[in-house]
Design a protein around this motif. Structure first.
Motif, PDB file in Angstrom:
ATOM      1  N   LEU A 185       0.460  -1.295  -0.154  1.00  0.00           N
ATOM      2  CA  LEU A 185       0.127   0.599  -0.170  1.00  0.00           C
ATOM      3  C   LEU A 185       1.084   1.284   0.030  1.00  0.00           C
ATOM      4  CD1 LEU A 185      -2.953   0.480   1.712  1.00  0.00           C
ATOM      5  CD2 LEU A 185      -1.131   2.011   2.277  1.00  0.00           C
ATOM      6  N   ALA A 186       1.778   1.626   1.239  1.00  0.00           N
ATOM      7  CA  ALA A 186       2.405   2.033   0.596  1.00  0.00           C
ATOM      8  C   ALA A 186       3.434   2.465  -0.061  1.00  0.00           C
ATOM      9  CB  ALA A 186       4.035   2.325   1.823  1.00  0.00           C
ATOM     10  N   GLU A 187       3.698   1.774  -0.672  1.00  0.00           N
ATOM     11  CA  GLU A 187       4.797   2.101  -2.491  1.00  0.00           C
ATOM     12  C   GLU A 187       3.592   2.180  -3.211  1.00  0.00           C
ATOM     13  OE1 GLU A 187       7.127  -1.413  -5.483  1.00  0.00           O
ATOM     14  OE2 GLU A 187       6.990  -1.958  -3.317  1.00  0.00           O
ATOM     15  N   VAL A 188       2.610   1.665  -3.143  1.00  0.00           N
ATOM     16  CA  VAL A 188       1.426   1.774  -4.742  1.00  0.00           C
ATOM     17  C   VAL A 188       0.706   3.183  -4.548  1.00  0.00           C
ATOM     18  CG1 VAL A 188      -1.036   1.109  -6.167  1.00  0.00           C
ATOM     19  CG2 VAL A 188       1.086  -0.176  -5.298  1.00  0.00           C
ATOM     20  N   LEU A 189       0.358   2.865  -3.719  1.00  0.00           N
ATOM     21  CA  LEU A 189      -0.236   4.758  -3.038  1.00  0.00           C
ATOM     22  C   LEU A 189       0.006   5.871  -2.450  1.00  0.00           C
ATOM     23  CD1 LEU A 189      -3.843   3.111  -1.490  1.00  0.00           C
ATOM     24  CD2 LEU A 189      -3.178   3.208  -4.448  1.00  0.00           C
ATOM     25  N   GLY A 190       1.327   5.582  -2.149  1.00  0.00           N
ATOM     26  CA  GLY A 190       2.465   5.933  -1.251  1.00  0.00           C
ATOM     27  C   GLY A 190       2.547   6.179   0.038  1.00  0.00           C
ATOM     28  N   ASP A 192       2.805   8.031   2.057  1.00  0.00           N
ATOM     29  CA  ASP A 192       1.872   9.931   2.519  1.00  0.00           C
ATOM     30  C   ASP A 192       1.088   9.276   2.955  1.00  0.00           C
ATOM     31  OD1 ASP A 192       2.399  10.258  -0.053  1.00  0.00           O
ATOM     32  OD2 ASP A 192       2.395  12.093   0.414  1.00  0.00           O
ATOM     33  N   ARG A 193       0.044   8.414   2.400  1.00  0.00           N
ATOM     34  CA  ARG A 193      -1.680   8.300   2.179  1.00  0.00           C
ATOM     35  C   ARG A 193      -1.926   8.516   3.251  1.00  0.00           C
ATOM     36  NH1 ARG A 193      -5.303   7.477  -2.019  1.00  0.00           N
ATOM     37  NH2 ARG A 193      -3.595   7.457  -3.064  1.00  0.00           N
ATOM     38  N   GLU A 194      -2.888   8.860   3.971  1.00  0.00           N
ATOM     39  CA  GLU A 194      -3.368   8.863   5.633  1.00  0.00           C
ATOM     40  C   GLU A 194      -3.947   7.747   5.542  1.00  0.00           C
ATOM     41  OE1 GLU A 194      -6.472  10.914   8.324  1.00  0.00           O
ATOM     42  OE2 GLU A 194      -5.502  11.965   6.876  1.00  0.00           O
ATOM     43  N   TYR A 209      -4.809   1.997  15.112  1.00  0.00           N
ATOM     44  CA  TYR A 209      -2.644   2.354  14.423  1.00  0.00           C
ATOM     45  C   TYR A 209      -3.410   3.376  13.573  1.00  0.00           C
ATOM     46  CZ  TYR A 209      -1.731  -2.362  15.537  1.00  0.00           C
ATOM     47  OH  TYR A 209      -1.919  -3.180  16.601  1.00  0.00           O
ATOM     48  N   SER A 210      -3.154   5.014  13.315  1.00  0.00           N
ATOM     49  CA  SER A 210      -3.270   5.395  12.608  1.00  0.00           C
ATOM     50  C   SER A 210      -2.075   6.624  12.407  1.00  0.00           C
ATOM     51  CB  SER A 210      -4.419   6.744  12.640  1.00  0.00           C
ATOM     52  OG  SER A 210      -3.912   7.389  13.984  1.00  0.00           O
ATOM     53  N   GLY A 211      -2.174   7.493  11.172  1.00  0.00           N
ATOM     54  CA  GLY A 211      -1.360   8.202  10.492  1.00  0.00           C
ATOM     55  C   GLY A 211      -1.446   7.881   8.893  1.00  0.00           C
ATOM     56  N   ARG A 212       0.083   8.857   8.192  1.00  0.00           N
ATOM     57  CA  ARG A 212       0.249   8.314   7.063  1.00  0.00           C
ATOM     58  C   ARG A 212       1.101   6.546   6.827  1.00  0.00           C
ATOM     59  NH1 ARG A 212       5.102  11.968   4.566  1.00  0.00           N
ATOM     60  NH2 ARG A 212       6.302   9.543   5.037  1.00  0.00           N
ATOM     61  N   ALA A 213       0.749   5.882   5.855  1.00  0.00           N
ATOM     62  CA  ALA A 213       1.055   4.726   5.381  1.00  0.00           C
ATOM     63  C   ALA A 213       2.139   4.247   5.880  1.00  0.00           C
ATOM     64  CB  ALA A 213       0.763   4.587   4.010  1.00  0.00           C
ATOM     65  N   ASP A 214       3.785   4.506   5.871  1.00  0.00           N
ATOM     66  CA  ASP A 214       4.353   4.475   6.393  1.00  0.00           C
ATOM     67  C   ASP A 214       4.992   4.594   8.230  1.00  0.00           C
ATOM     68  OD1 ASP A 214       4.650   7.238   6.414  1.00  0.00           O
ATOM     69  OD2 ASP A 214       6.070   7.048   5.430  1.00  0.00           O
ATOM     70  N   GLU A 215       3.818   5.385   8.501  1.00  0.00           N
ATOM     71  CA  GLU A 215       3.811   5.032   9.725  1.00  0.00           C
ATOM     72  C   GLU A 215       3.209   3.821  10.482  1.00  0.00           C
ATOM     73  OE1 GLU A 215       4.040  10.868  10.430  1.00  0.00           O
ATOM     74  OE2 GLU A 215       2.291   9.303  10.405  1.00  0.00           O
ATOM     75  N   VAL A 233      -8.650  -1.839   7.219  1.00  0.00           N
ATOM     76  CA  VAL A 233      -7.778  -0.808   6.822  1.00  0.00           C
ATOM     77  C   VAL A 233      -8.837  -0.346   6.196  1.00  0.00           C
ATOM     78  CG1 VAL A 233      -5.979  -0.785   5.640  1.00  0.00           C
ATOM     79  CG2 VAL A 233      -6.347  -3.204   6.259  1.00  0.00           C
ATOM     80  N   MET A 234      -8.101   0.946   6.551  1.00  0.00           N
ATOM     81  CA  MET A 234      -8.758   2.321   5.530  1.00  0.00           C
ATOM     82  C   MET A 234      -7.835   3.307   5.007  1.00  0.00           C
ATOM     83  SD  MET A 234     -12.524   2.847   9.063  1.00  0.00           S
ATOM     84  CE  MET A 234     -10.339   1.765  10.045  1.00  0.00           C
ATOM     85  N   VAL A 235      -8.371   3.940   4.358  1.00  0.00           N
ATOM     86  CA  VAL A 235      -7.559   4.583   3.356  1.00  0.00           C
ATOM     87  C   VAL A 235      -8.250   6.351   2.882  1.00  0.00           C
ATOM     88  CG1 VAL A 235      -5.455   5.060   1.584  1.00  0.00           C
ATOM     89  CG2 VAL A 235      -5.748   2.616   2.413  1.00  0.00           C
ATOM     90  N   ARG A 236      -6.958   7.080   3.216  1.00  0.00           N
ATOM     91  CA  ARG A 236      -8.184   8.211   2.381  1.00  0.00           C
ATOM     92  C   ARG A 236      -7.902   7.849   1.093  1.00  0.00           C
ATOM     93  NH1 ARG A 236      -9.631  13.759   3.856  1.00  0.00           N
ATOM     94  NH2 ARG A 236      -8.823  13.658   6.035  1.00  0.00           N
ATOM     95  N   GLY A 237      -9.459   8.891  -0.205  1.00  0.00           N
ATOM     96  CA  GLY A 237      -8.944   8.608  -1.672  1.00  0.00           C
ATOM     97  C   GLY A 237      -7.556   9.203  -1.964  1.00  0.00           C
ATOM     98  N   ALA A 238      -8.209   9.429  -3.040  1.00  0.00           N
ATOM     99  CA  ALA A 238      -7.351  10.494  -3.638  1.00  0.00           C
ATOM    100  C   ALA A 238      -7.453  11.563  -3.984  1.00  0.00           C
ATOM    101  CB  ALA A 238      -6.148   9.581  -5.159  1.00  0.00           C
ATOM    102  N   ALA A 239      -6.340  12.765  -4.078  1.00  0.00           N
ATOM    103  CA  ALA A 239      -7.104  13.811  -4.294  1.00  0.00           C
ATOM    104  C   ALA A 239      -6.531  14.078  -5.672  1.00  0.00           C
ATOM    105  CB  ALA A 239      -5.559  14.872  -4.144  1.00  0.00           C
ATOM    106  N   PRO A 240      -8.143  14.923  -6.350  1.00  0.00           N
ATOM    107  CA  PRO A 240      -9.009  15.108  -7.946  1.00  0.00           C
ATOM    108  C   PRO A 240      -7.455  15.316  -8.349  1.00  0.00           C
ATOM    109  CG  PRO A 240     -10.056  16.011  -6.336  1.00  0.00           C
ATOM    110  CD  PRO A 240      -9.222  16.037  -5.137  1.00  0.00           C
ATOM    111  N   THR A 241      -7.200  14.486  -9.982  1.00  0.00           N
ATOM    112  CA  THR A 241      -5.864  15.067 -10.799  1.00  0.00           C
ATOM    113  C   THR A 241      -6.629  14.942 -12.338  1.00  0.00           C
ATOM    114  OG1 THR A 241      -4.878  12.800 -10.859  1.00  0.00           O
ATOM    115  CG2 THR A 241      -4.456  14.194  -9.184  1.00  0.00           C
TER     116      THR A 241
END
Length: 292
Positions: A185-190, A192-194, A209-215, A233-241
Motif C-alpha cells: 500500500l505504501a509503495e503503490v499509493l504512496g 504519505d497516504r493517510e 493505528y493511524s497516520g501516514r502509510a509508512d507510519e 484497513v481504511m485509506v483516504r481517497g486520492a486528491a483529484p488530478t
C-alpha cells in the motif's frame, strides 16, 4: 416460466430466509431482534456450524444447523429452497458480522429471491461500518474492496487500479498478510497516504493505528501484537488530478510493479485488463520500461 401474482403471494406466505448479523467480537452486540429470530427459526445455515453452534449455546438455543460456506454454497441452495417450500423458517449467519459482506450467501440470497420467497434482513454488527464510524476519515463516499489477492503481483495490480479513486478505500486483511499488505500500500499509493487500521474490533484487545502509510507500517512492526487478529484497513481517497495525466502515470506505475514479479507478456496482459488499453501497446511499453 414466469410466476403469476398469486403464486408470488403464496410464496411470500411460505418460508422466510432471514439474513442475521451476528457479533464481530463482543457478544453483547447481538440485537434482541436477532436473538428472537434465531429462537424462532427452524434451521440455521452457518458458515461454520461449530463457531455458530457456540453462539447458539450461549443463547441457550438448540437448532438444526447446516454448513453453508464458499465451497458448498451452490450445492446447498436446493435443500434450503425445499425447506422454504415446506414453510420452514431459515436463518443465514456467517462467522461474524453481516452475511454476504466478504462472507458466503450471495448465491443463496439470489436464488431464494428468484424463487419468490421472502428474504428479510436482521441488521446488526458489520466490521467495515464499525471501523469507518471511528476512523476520522471521510465517510460521505467510500469504496469497500474486501480482501485483495493474496499474491503480491495481484495485490499491487488491484491497488494500482484504485490509486486515483477519490472515495475512502476500505479493505479487510488477515493477520499473516497485514505487514506485506501495508508495504504494498505504501509503495503503490504512496508512503504519505493517510491510513487508519482497526484490529480486533469490539474485542478485549481492540486497537487502532493511524497516520501516514509508512507510519502505520512502523507502528505495526513495532507492536508485538501487531500481526494478530483481523484487520479493517481504511485509506483516504486520492486528491483529484487531471484524468489524462493520471492515466499515463497509472499505466506506467502498474507496468513497473508487474514486471518486477512477472514475465513481460503476462504483465502486459494484466495491465491491459486493468487499464482497458491495448495489450500490444502495453507490451511494447513494458519492454521499454524493463530496458531502463
Amino acid at each position: 416460466m414466469c410466476m403469476s401474482g398469486s403464486e408470488n403471494v403464496r410464496k411470500e406466505m411460505d418460508g422466510v430466509l432471514y439474513v442475521v448479523a451476528t457479533p464481530i467480537g463482543n457478544l453483547d452486540d447481538l440485537s434482541d431482534r436477532a436473538r428472537q429470530t434465531l429462537a424462532k427459526v427452524d434451521l440455521v445455515a452457518a458458515e461454520d456450524t461449530r463457531h455458530s453452534g457456540r453462539l447458539l449455546q450461549h443463547l441457550g438455543l438448540s437448532k438444526q444447523m447446516l454448513a453453508l460456506h464458499d465451497h458448498n454454497e451452490r450445492a446447498r441452495v436446493a435443500g434450503i429452497l425445499d425447506a422454504l417450500a415446506a414453510g420452514r423458517q431459515v436463518a443465514l449467519v456467517s462467522d461474524a458480522g453481516t452475511p454476504l459482506i466478504s462472507d458466503p450467501g450471495y448465491l443463496l440470497v439470489r436464488e431464494v429471491r428468484a424463487a419468490g420467497y421472502r428474504v428479510s434482513p436482521v441488521p446488526g454488527p458489520c466490521a467495515l461500518v464499525a471501523a469507518l464510524s471511528v476512523a476520522g476519515l471521510p465517510t460521505d463516499r467510500f469504496l469497500f474492496a474486501g480482501f485483495l489477492p493474496a499474491k503480491r503481483s495481484g495485490r499491487q495490480a488491484a491497488l494500482t487500479e484504485l490509486a486515483r479513486e477519490p472515495a475512502t478505500l476500505v479493505f479487510y486483511e488477515s493477520p499473516h498478510r497485514i505487514i506485506e499488505f501495508m508495504k504494498d500500500l505504501a509503495e503503490v499509493l504512496g508512503a504519505d497516504r493517510e491510513c487508519v487500521l482497526g484490529r480486533e474490533l469490539t474485542k478485549t484487545f481492540e486497537t487502532f493505528y493511524s497516520g501516514r502509510a509508512d507510519e502505520v507500517l512502523e507502528q505495526l512492526e513495532s507492536d508485538p501484537h501487531g500481526a494478530r487478529g483481523e484487520f479493517v484497513v481504511m485509506v483516504r481517497g486520492a486528491a483529484p488530478t487531471p484524468a489524462g495525466e493520471a492515466s499515463v502515470l497509472d499505466t506506467d506505475k502498474l507496468l513497473e510493479l508487474l514486471i518486477k514479479e512477472l514475465p513481460v507478456k503476462k504483465a502486459a496482459r494484466i495491465a491491459a485488463e486493468v487499464s482497458g488499453l491495448g495489450k500490444n501497446e502495453l507490451y511494447q511499453r513494458a519492454l521499454e520500461l524493463k530496458d531502463h
